[in-house]
Design an enzyme around this catalytic site. Structure first.
Site, PDB file in Angstrom:
ATOM      1  CE  LYS A  26      -4.059  -0.410   0.687  1.00  0.00           C
ATOM      2  NZ  LYS A  26      -5.244  -0.634  -0.115  1.00  0.00           N
ATOM      3  N   GLY A  62     -18.268   7.303  -2.913  1.00  0.00           N
ATOM      4  CA  GLY A  62     -17.194   7.314  -3.906  1.00  0.00           C
ATOM      5  C   GLY A  62     -17.397   6.156  -4.880  1.00  0.00           C
ATOM      6  CG  ASN A  63     -15.091   3.619  -8.403  1.00  0.00           C
ATOM      7  OD1 ASN A  63     -15.935   3.707  -9.285  1.00  0.00           O
ATOM      8  ND2 ASN A  63     -14.199   2.641  -8.381  1.00  0.00           N
ATOM      9  N   GLY A  95     -20.534   6.339   2.532  1.00  0.00           N
ATOM     10  CA  GLY A  95     -19.625   6.678   1.436  1.00  0.00           C
ATOM     11  C   GLY A  95     -20.400   6.805   0.142  1.00  0.00           C
TER      12      GLY A  95
END
Ligand code: GLU
Length: 428
Positions: free
Chosen positions: A107, A221-222, A219
């Site tokens: 990451k 987002g995508n 959320g």
């Protein structure tokens, strides 16, 4: 978010220690796997649009590559920390192993807030990140991808920098690229779709028809957007989404009893998944406080924003009706909250199983990029379904057979596969 007293790396190490005990791992294997193998921290100087130079801090943590090249996203976040990077890199190793793809875990990130950066400044951060790591990442050793607040455009800038440095074309260096420039059809949808594929299997396991279910999502987002799209397609209804409103820097829950309309909400959403509160109110949404999403009278909760969102403080607010939590985000549930959820016998689809669709499709993208031969969308999504369903079945079967909590069952499979690869290579 990181930076508080709660340390995500300590939490995942504690989870790992528990699983090492269940598996009876020898101490060398446990020592090897409870820490990352390599970490990089560096500074990225960027000349800003106003002519001044600003220094950004970047990271890349490679947890383990016994099963294949490291794989994991690059995040842009103002409160990023090295410990969060370590935790998320470790989770990537378990994620790739549970999904049974031949990749390890890593990451990366940069401490920055793209809301306040021009596209040119973001491009310079992307290029600077690659320049600092150019000899330590690559298609054969560590392959980055999008994450929180990074997009296909960021991936393309990173690819361009990598190729300029190495004098090659290497589309397998990075995934989540734009379609037509080395990207895979279906990659954008893959994480959210994967969450719903595992949810579909969990509902079948519990004997519940998807069209009789209602969900609340954190959320927008995508991941959340695509999860909602596929969940609607299998007949479910979403009555609440919670997200950030950039106009006043606060999170809210947006509720519509009859079900949200995804495309209308998308028309008032910014590129980072923030919904404009006043516009939502004009469309008839009730505006509630940030945590209201988990108090709703729903069957399913889908946390698909950031880590550490369901905590010891708010887990008791989870509505009695909730039967399933499908973790779209990485580590949305703290250890204290996990105990409460376990006691309430809520069926948990743990993060590194539920959200593995992104990296599974990244793997498909890398294969396509390396072959320079791109598949039709149906083929990609069909293969994604197969991988996610198989991963769910393996974890669920083990959970039933050994009477394990779903998160522990996923850990047992992920950790034992990585440990076995380390042993087979003669590392331990
Ligand atoms: N950032 C995503 C994750 O946490 C995707 C990683 C990837 O595609 O490499 O799973």
């Amino acid at each position: 978010m990181p930076g508080k007293s709660y340390n995500l790396f300590e939490m995942v190490q504690t989870q790992f220690d528990h699983i090492a005990g269940i598996l009876g791992l020898d101490s060398a294997t446990a020592d090897l796997l409870r820490n990352p193998m390599r970490e990089y921290q560096f500074l990225i100087p960027v000349r800003m649009d106003d002519g001044n130079v600003r220094i950004f801090r970047g990271f890349r943590v490679q947890h383990n590559d016994a099963r294949g090249p490291c794989k994991g996203g690059v995040r842009f976040h103002p409160q990023e920390t090295i410990d969060t990077m370590r935790a998320l890199a470790m989770l990537m190793s378990w994620k790739c192993a549970v999904a049974d793809i031949p990749l390890g875990g890593s990451k990366g990130g940069v401490i920055c807030d793209p809301h306040n950066l021009s596209p040119r400044e973001q491009e310079q951060i992307c290029r600077g990140w690659v320049r600092q790591l150019a000899s330590n990442i690559g298609p054969m050793n560590d392959v980055p991808a999008p994450e929180i607040m990074t997009t296909a455009q960021h991936m393309l800038w990173m690819l361009d920098e990598y190729e300029s440095i190495h004098g090659t074309t290497s589309p397998g260096f990075i995934t989540g690229k734009p379609v037509g420039l080395g990207g895979s059809l279906g990659r954008k949808e893959a994480t959210g779709y994967g969450v719903i594929i595992t949810l579909r299997e969990a509902l079948a396991e519990l004997g519940i028809e998807p069209q009789n279910t209602v969900a609340s999502v954190q959320g927008f987002g995508n991941v959340a957007q695509n999860a909602i799209r596929l969940y609607h397609q299998i007949g479910g209804k979403v009555v609440c989404v919670s997200c950030w409103d950039q106009s006043d820097q606060t999170s809210y829950s947006f509720k519509k009893k009859d079900g949200i309309d995804l495309d209308t909400l998308l028309s008032i959403t910014d590129q980072f998944g923030g919904i404009h509160k006043d516009k939502a109110r004009d469309l008839g949404y009730e505006i509630l406080e940030a945590d209201a999403w988990l108090e709703q009278n729903v069957d399913i909760l889908i946390p698909a924003a950031l880590e550490e969102q369901i905590t010891g403080e708010n887990a008791s607010k989870i509505n009695k009706q909730v039967k399933i939590i499908a973790e779209g985000a990485n580590s949305p549930t703290t250890a204290e909250a996990d105990e409460i959820i376990k006691k309430r016998k809520i069926f948990v689809l743990p993060d590194f199983l539920a959200n593995a669709g992104g990296v599974v499709c990244s793997y498909f993208e890398q294969v396509q990029s390396n072959m320079n031969y791109y598949w039709e969308k149906d083929e990609v999504l069909g293969k994604l379904d197969l991988k996610m369903t198989s991963a769910f079945i393996a974890v669920n079967e083990l959970a039933k057979r050994r009477k394990l909590y779903m998160r522990d069952a996923a850990y047992v499979i992920g950790v034992s596969r990585v440990a076995q690869a380390c042993k087979d290579r003669g590392w331990v």
